[in-house]
Design an enzyme around this catalytic site. Structure first.
Site, PDB file in Angstrom:
ATOM      1  CD  GLU A 233      44.522 -71.540  -0.907  1.00  0.00           C
ATOM      2  OE1 GLU A 233      44.805 -72.619  -0.348  1.00  0.00           O
ATOM      3  OE2 GLU A 233      44.015 -70.579  -0.321  1.00  0.00           O
TER       4      GLU A 233
ATOM      5  CD  GLU B 267      48.919 -83.140  -4.160  1.00  0.00           C
ATOM      6  OE1 GLU B 267      49.732 -82.583  -4.917  1.00  0.00           O
ATOM      7  OE2 GLU B 267      47.945 -82.554  -3.662  1.00  0.00           O
TER       8      GLU B 267
HETATM    9  P1  NAD Z   1      50.242 -77.568 -11.689  1.00  0.00           P
HETATM   10  O1  NAD Z   1      50.969 -76.826 -10.635  1.00  0.00           O
HETATM   11  O2  NAD Z   1      51.006 -78.446 -12.590  1.00  0.00           O
HETATM   12  O3  NAD Z   1      49.476 -76.530 -12.644  1.00  0.00           O
HETATM   13  C1  NAD Z   1      48.604 -75.555 -12.118  1.00  0.00           C
HETATM   14  C2  NAD Z   1      48.542 -74.385 -13.080  1.00  0.00           C
HETATM   15  O4  NAD Z   1      49.842 -73.796 -13.138  1.00  0.00           O
HETATM   16  C3  NAD Z   1      48.169 -74.762 -14.518  1.00  0.00           C
HETATM   17  O5  NAD Z   1      47.346 -73.756 -15.057  1.00  0.00           O
HETATM   18  C4  NAD Z   1      49.530 -74.764 -15.216  1.00  0.00           C
HETATM   19  O6  NAD Z   1      49.448 -74.488 -16.585  1.00  0.00           O
HETATM   20  C5  NAD Z   1      50.232 -73.642 -14.484  1.00  0.00           C
HETATM   21  N1  NAD Z   1      51.701 -73.710 -14.549  1.00  0.00           N
HETATM   22  C6  NAD Z   1      52.486 -74.802 -14.661  1.00  0.00           C
HETATM   23  N2  NAD Z   1      53.792 -74.430 -14.720  1.00  0.00           N
HETATM   24  C7  NAD Z   1      53.821 -73.080 -14.626  1.00  0.00           C
HETATM   25  C8  NAD Z   1      54.868 -72.118 -14.608  1.00  0.00           C
HETATM   26  N3  NAD Z   1      56.148 -72.465 -14.719  1.00  0.00           N
HETATM   27  N4  NAD Z   1      54.540 -70.818 -14.477  1.00  0.00           N
HETATM   28  C9  NAD Z   1      53.252 -70.447 -14.355  1.00  0.00           C
HETATM   29  N5  NAD Z   1      52.211 -71.308 -14.372  1.00  0.00           N
HETATM   30  C10 NAD Z   1      52.486 -72.613 -14.509  1.00  0.00           C
HETATM   31  O7  NAD Z   1      49.079 -78.341 -10.952  1.00  0.00           O
HETATM   32  P2  NAD Z   1      47.941 -79.272 -11.561  1.00  0.00           P
HETATM   33  O8  NAD Z   1      48.517 -80.597 -11.896  1.00  0.00           O
HETATM   34  O9  NAD Z   1      47.192 -78.534 -12.618  1.00  0.00           O
HETATM   35  O10 NAD Z   1      46.966 -79.385 -10.300  1.00  0.00           O
HETATM   36  C11 NAD Z   1      47.178 -80.288  -9.277  1.00  0.00           C
HETATM   37  C12 NAD Z   1      47.853 -79.627  -8.093  1.00  0.00           C
HETATM   38  O11 NAD Z   1      47.104 -78.522  -7.630  1.00  0.00           O
HETATM   39  C13 NAD Z   1      47.976 -80.565  -6.920  1.00  0.00           C
HETATM   40  O12 NAD Z   1      49.249 -80.449  -6.333  1.00  0.00           O
HETATM   41  C14 NAD Z   1      46.897 -80.059  -5.970  1.00  0.00           C
HETATM   42  O13 NAD Z   1      47.114 -80.396  -4.631  1.00  0.00           O
HETATM   43  C15 NAD Z   1      46.939 -78.601  -6.220  1.00  0.00           C
HETATM   44  N6  NAD Z   1      45.681 -77.961  -5.798  1.00  0.00           N
HETATM   45  C16 NAD Z   1      45.645 -77.224  -4.643  1.00  0.00           C
HETATM   46  C17 NAD Z   1      44.440 -76.667  -4.206  1.00  0.00           C
HETATM   47  C18 NAD Z   1      44.355 -75.884  -2.918  1.00  0.00           C
HETATM   48  O14 NAD Z   1      43.321 -75.262  -2.682  1.00  0.00           O
HETATM   49  N7  NAD Z   1      45.365 -75.896  -2.067  1.00  0.00           N
HETATM   50  C19 NAD Z   1      43.289 -76.844  -4.965  1.00  0.00           C
HETATM   51  C20 NAD Z   1      43.365 -77.594  -6.129  1.00  0.00           C
HETATM   52  C21 NAD Z   1      44.566 -78.143  -6.545  1.00  0.00           C
END
Ligand code: NAD
Length: 495
Positions: A259, A396
């Protein structure tokens, strides 16, 4: 910094431990990360920083718990989820306050609703646990030919900070209802509220069914996605990290649900120059969550014939929103989650202001003095006179920043709406039923809302087209596809 250094905050939270095999535990090397409260930039607590050792232990605990949990009668699993929901409901206000403190979402407009949604999610999937069923084909009298839905085994789930309670529960409930066990990696900026929910789960679930590990993506997240004993990965977060997860999973052919992000259009038709459409567009923009939503409708396409009139109403409503302490009842909008996101949002506002010919209709750079300058508070900002092809309309932002763009014809606006590599959500505002449905069908997005901007509906599959993700959540079908695989069994009864 150790937990002893940290003054207890008003909610008494100082240290988030992992949950591994039913036990609260620190990291073996005692490493921690600070969690900063966005409302005042103060350290509100620390969380254990998990490494490969903690992730491996959590996966092993989930593996050990799997056979018994898989073989627990599905409706008995469902009853456990229902009891967790009841206990969570009793604790909802306390956890909503934890959530507002850690991620900056306003308690009245956001956090309470998120807790209510989590309770509903547990009840919904608890009720569906018995629906993990297959099909039978009547081949002949001496053949029994049927399929079973079996849980994958150990699920590795990773969540972001923007709605950790909703999104964490959306992983926990369907995964364990379907008979899987789980290792959940929390977001480093918001580990506390979902941990409180996981603690409640421990009161009812056998040890090892739900394990929680905190830590940074590059360390803890990487350890989880690269663990060969994880049978299924379920990720919510950015498209960039989603791509990384898909790559890691490809080497082992591990199934993945993603997602991801969005850059979502809202289309206002000529007949919608009215307060109801302004309301819908404001909710669609997710201003009440500081725009920190994957489904935020941050490209606002308004028909030229009503552009000035609609934007004047929209702008005065946005300007009247009260930005303030997320813990205060009077605040409509809370704070941006952390310094990195705050800098990112500031950067986009600066970029918008710098566009040649661009206009700021309301908002602008965040306050630099007064009480709001103590936290990561951004001012809701509306731009116009910036084309759909500008960077600010392609990336975004994940902040309270929207750009209004005029349009003339349906074909033109649909082309602009679809001119993005994302495809998560979209909003159409019109009383013209033909225009509404035509447009909803033509937009490349997994979710289209007409004349409102509410939240996801439990029971309807939710997920993105294009780079916004793969797989679906929020529904029975989503649970079956994401958390079970099919087995075909064919028996000759004539022997
Ligand atoms: P992010 O991708 O930076 O982090 C999300 C999670 O992934 C965190 O727990 C982070 O620690 C982990 N992560 C980061 N790097 C990783 C790696 N190399 N390997 C494994 N895990 C890793 O996102 P964010 O800044 O926390 O959240 C915002 C983003 O999430 C936005 O792009 C938003 O659109 C998206 N989002 C999508 C939905 C949906 O339902 N489509 C819902 C909420 C948020």
């Amino acid at each position: 910094m150790t937990s002893a250094d940290i003054a207890k905050n008003e909610l008494g939270i100082a240290f988030a431990q992992h949950i591994i095999g039913g036990e609260l535990t620190r990291s073996s090397d005692d490493r921690t990360i600070d969690v900063i409260a966005p409302r005042d930039r103060a350290v509100m607590g620390t969380a254990a920083q998990g490494g490969a050792r903690e992730v491996d232990a959590a996966v092993a605990a989930a593996r050990a718990a799997f056979p018994r949990w898989r073989d627990t009668a599905p409706r008995a699993r469902g009853r456990i989820l229902a009891r967790i929901a009841d206990r969570l409901e009793e604790n909802a206000e306390r956890i909503a306050r934890v959530l507002s403190l850690e991620n900056g979402n306003a308690i009245r407009t956001q956090s309470r609703g998120e807790l209510a949604f989590a309770v509903d999610t547990l009840r919904y999937f608890g009720g569906l646990a018995g629906e993990v069923k297959g099909e039978q084909i009547p081949l002949s009298v001496d053949k029994l030919d049927y399929s079973r839905r079996e849980p994958y085994g150990v699920v590795g789930a990773i969540i972001p900070w923007n709605a950790p309670v909703q999104l964490g529960t959306m992983k926990i409930a369907p995964a364990i209802a379907a008979g899987n066990t789980l290792v959940l990696k929390t977001a480093e900026d918001a580990p506390f509220a979902i941990l409180e929910i996981a603690k409640i789960c421990q009161e009812f679930l056998p040890a090892g069914v739900l394990n929680v590990v905190h830590g940074l993506g590059a360390i803890t997240g990487e350890a989880l996605i690269n663990n060969p004993d994880v049978d299924k990965l379920s990720f919510t977060g950015s498209t960039a990290v989603g791509t990384r997860i898909l790559t890691a999973a490809a080497s082992r052919i591990t199934p993945v649900s993603l997602e991801l992000g969005g850059k979502n259009p809202q289309i206002v038709f000529p007949d919608a120059d009215d307060e109801w459409a302004v309301d819908a567009a404001m909710t669609g923009m997710r201003f009440f969550r500081q725009g920190q939503s994957c489904t935020a409708g941050s490209r606002l396409f308004v028909h030229t014939s009503i552009f000035d009139s609609f934007m004047s109403k929209f702008t005065s409503r946005v300007a009247a929103l009260k930005v303030g302490d997320p813990m205060e009842e009077s605040s409509d909008i809370g704070a941006i989650v952390n310094q990195k996101q705050f800098d990112r949002v500031r950067g986009f506002i600066e970029e918008g202001i710098g566009v040649d010919g661009g206009t700021v209709l309301t908002g602008g750079m965040p306050p630099t003095d007064g009480p709001l300058s103590q936290g990561y508070f951004a001012t809701p900002t509306v731009f116009t006179d910036i084309g759909n092809d500008f960077n600010i309309n392609r990336q975004e932002i994940f902040g309270p920043v929207v750009v209004a763009i005029p349009w003339e014809t349906e074909d033109e606006v649909v082309a602009m709406a679809n001119d993005t590599h994302y495809g998560l959500s979209a909003f159409v505002h019109t009383r013209d039923i033909g225009a509404a449905i035509r447009t909803a069908h033509r937009i490349d997005a997994g979710w289209v809302q007409v004349n409102h901007g509410g939240g996801q509906v439990l029971g309807q599959s939710y997920g993105g087209f294009k780079a916004s993700g793969m797989g679906r959540e929020f529904s029975l079908e989503g649970m079956l596809e994401a958390y079970t695989h099919r087995k075909h069994i064919s028996i000759n009864l004539a022997i």
